[in-house]
Design an enzyme around this catalytic site. Structure first.
Site, PDB file in Angstrom:
ATOM      1  N   HIS A  77      55.403  22.575  15.731  1.00 10.66           N
ATOM      2  CA  HIS A  77      54.025  22.706  15.247  1.00 10.66           C
ATOM      3  C   HIS A  77      53.700  21.452  14.449  1.00 10.66           C
ATOM      4  CE1 HIS A  77      53.802  27.059  16.118  1.00 10.66           C
ATOM      5  NE2 HIS A  77      55.017  27.140  15.624  1.00 10.66           N
ATOM      6  N   ASP A  87      65.751  27.181  20.287  1.00  6.73           N
ATOM      7  CA  ASP A  87      64.428  27.780  20.078  1.00  6.73           C
ATOM      8  C   ASP A  87      63.467  26.714  19.541  1.00  6.73           C
ATOM      9  OD1 ASP A  87      62.386  29.616  20.033  1.00  6.73           O
ATOM     10  OD2 ASP A  87      63.126  30.764  18.333  1.00  6.73           O
ATOM     11  N   HIS A  97      68.356  34.224  20.073  1.00  6.35           N
ATOM     12  CA  HIS A  97      68.288  33.897  18.636  1.00  6.35           C
ATOM     13  C   HIS A  97      68.746  35.038  17.711  1.00  6.35           C
ATOM     14  CE1 HIS A  97      64.460  35.772  19.496  1.00  6.35           C
ATOM     15  NE2 HIS A  97      63.830  34.657  19.801  1.00  6.35           N
ATOM     16  N   HIS A 141      60.533  25.677  23.560  1.00  5.01           N
ATOM     17  CA  HIS A 141      59.092  25.861  23.726  1.00  5.01           C
ATOM     18  C   HIS A 141      58.458  24.470  23.676  1.00  5.01           C
ATOM     19  CE1 HIS A 141      59.295  30.266  22.871  1.00  5.01           C
ATOM     20  NE2 HIS A 141      60.330  29.889  22.133  1.00  5.01           N
ATOM     21  N   PHE A 142      58.190  23.896  24.841  1.00  4.46           N
ATOM     22  CA  PHE A 142      57.675  22.529  24.898  1.00  4.46           C
ATOM     23  C   PHE A 142      56.146  22.476  24.889  1.00  4.46           C
ATOM     24  CE2 PHE A 142      61.564  20.010  26.697  1.00  4.46           C
ATOM     25  CZ  PHE A 142      62.227  20.233  25.507  1.00  4.46           C
ATOM     26  N   ARG A 143      55.484  23.649  24.776  1.00  2.42           N
ATOM     27  CA  ARG A 143      54.046  23.759  24.481  1.00  2.42           C
ATOM     28  C   ARG A 143      53.126  23.296  25.600  1.00  2.42           C
ATOM     29  NH1 ARG A 143      55.105  27.284  20.591  1.00  2.42           N
ATOM     30  NH2 ARG A 143      55.752  26.387  18.597  1.00  2.42           N
ATOM     31  N   HIS A 159      66.781  27.477  25.599  1.00  2.00           N
ATOM     32  CA  HIS A 159      65.695  28.149  24.887  1.00  2.00           C
ATOM     33  C   HIS A 159      64.846  27.120  24.144  1.00  2.00           C
ATOM     34  CE1 HIS A 159      64.495  31.895  22.306  1.00  2.00           C
ATOM     35  NE2 HIS A 159      63.474  31.052  22.445  1.00  2.00           N
TER      36      HIS A 159
END
Length: 451
Positions: free
Chosen positions: A316, A312, A238, A64-66, A62
């Site tokens: 940012h 997760d 999560h 989020h490599f954007r 899980h």
């Protein structure tokens, strides 16, 4: 590729640790055993692992490599470099990028980007919408780990709330359905209540009230009901509350095919930590009460409701983490320090005493993700498996203090800054090639396959 002999290692994989050796042959593990390697074992290179633990590479199911579309924060090259620096050799990336991974074309684009840039092995979830069920049915689930479903929680157009679509999805998709379970109506009501209470801005420390436990419980209950009615394979992402743990444990006892993931942030912090860490620990679902954190740590024990730990990982820029509970971005980078932090949890958290072992962390972060999602020949140290290896060094007290300057992720910060850890990743090998440190510039991970 050459044969590499790892010797004088403490080996941790699928059982009690032991001192031994492991031989790779190209991409694969050739053999391993206890004690010194037999005289007939020949190698082109030797790695002395004295004082270190040899583990299977972590599978983070899980992240989020954007990439694509949000690359000012991170991209596949920067975040896979952070992954291997943290002992993570394989990852599953989530579909809420730009464009969203809800078409086969978008999925194929990510696969091409992974082949070009990823230091670690990669796979990409395909996301469900109210209108793409036919696309989901055409996906190649030998290369896709599963379907990501935002159930009751809005992410662009990926909120799936049509009952007939949900029933068809759960009935017709024979792969894990990974669910983000938060009820949007409950969150909306909480938001309006808090906006009235705090007209000048909702404080960040109220984030657990803005996205309350009731939202998680309602959506998780609904997901379990759908899985029970359909026989689907449900994976709840999560998990953040003790209430969900009870629902999941009861469902498992009834024979529902449900597995559950939690994340380091829910095991390390509770709402009291907003006072010092602020928006650095703001994430969705929200970090909640101390009692929830304690229950989640206890649920990691064998027989507990939690099956896997994933990060997760959601970077940012720090500038995007400024503002109140509505304005500061939700999400944090975790992939680089998740393994050391979880190994440290075993030693440092009173709730883990007599319940958790370092071997159990290896189960939750390496073996179990491979088992839950059917990853082909990864997640354990076995002859014939891919040589995804992590060498961990236990540090002498007082350990090492984490700083933002240590961060490999493009975002350049970590919520763990200032925390002292007693373990570090010394080196990482992906399919038999060194990926960290001093990786060959041409080293790349491979697309994962699923059984």
């Amino acid at each position: 590729m050459s044969k590499i002999l790892f010797e004088n290692a403490v080996i941790m994989s699928e059982g009690p640790r032991y001192e031994g050796w492991l031989l790779t042959d190209g991409e694969l593990i050739d053999s391993l055993g206890a004690g010194e390697a037999p005289a007939y074992v020949k190698a082109d290179e030797r790695v002395d692992c004295r004082g270190k633990w040899l583990l299977p590479g972590v599978i983070d199911a899980h992240v989020h490599f954007r990439d694509p579309g949000l690359t000012e924060k991170a991209d596949m090259a920067s975040e896979s470099a952070a992954a291997v620096a943290g002992g993570v050799t394989s990852y599953f990336d989530m579909p809420n990028t730009v464009p969203q991974t809800t078409t086969l074309e978008a999925w194929q684009g990510k696969m091409e980007r992974g082949a070009e840039a990823s230091r670690a092995n990669y796979a990409f979830f395909i996301g469900a919408t109210n209108g793409n069920l036919d696309t989901l049915l055409k996906a190649d689930y030998k290369r896709v780990p599963g379907v990501k479903l935002f159930l009751g929680s809005s992410t662009g157009n990926m909120l799936v709330d049509a009952d007939d679509t949900l029933r068809r999805l759960f009935s017709e998709i024979d792969v894990p359905v990974a669910v983000h379970a938060e009820d949007e109506a409950i969150i909306a009501a909480a938001r309006e209540r808090l906006k009235a209470e705090y007209p000048d801005g909702i404080p960040v420390e109220c984030h657990p009230d803005l996205r309350p436990r009731e939202a998680c419980v309602a959506a998780t209950r609904r997901a379990i009901r759908l899985a029970e009615e359909s026989g689907a394979r449900l994976h709840i992402c999560h998990v953040s509350t003790a209430d969900e743990l009870r629902l999941i444990a009861d469902a498992k006892a009834r024979g529902v095919k449900v597995t559950a993931e939690t994340c380091p942030q829910y095991l390390l912090w509770d709402r009291n930590d907003f006072a010092t860490l602020g928006a650095r620990i703001k994430c969705n679902p929200s970090i909640k009460e101390a009692s929830d954190r304690i229950a989640l740590v206890r649920a990691l024990a064998p027989g507990g409701a939690i099956d896997t730990i994933a990060t997760d990982h959601a970077p940012h820029l720090l500038s995007q983490k400024e503002g109140d509970a509505l304005k500061a971005a939700s999400g944090m980078p975790m992939v680089q320090f998740s393994l050391p932090a979880m190994l440290d949890l075993v030693d440092s958290d009173p709730e883990a005493e007599d319940l958790l072992t370092h071997e159990r962390i290896v189960e939750l972060m390496c073996h179990a993700p491979a088992r839950v999602f059917g990853v082909d020949r990864r997640g354990a140290l076995r002859p014939g498996y891919y040589a995804d290896l992590t060498l961990v060094e236990p540090l002498r007290l007082p350990g090492v203090k984490v700083t933002d300057a240590d961060v490999v992720s493009r975002c350049g910060w970590t919520p763990l800054a200032g925390r002292t850890l007693s373990y570090r990743v010394a080196s990482t090998w992906v399919s038999g090639r060194r990926a960290f440190p001093d990786a060959d510039p041409s080293q790349r991970g491979s697309a994962l396959s699923f059984r």
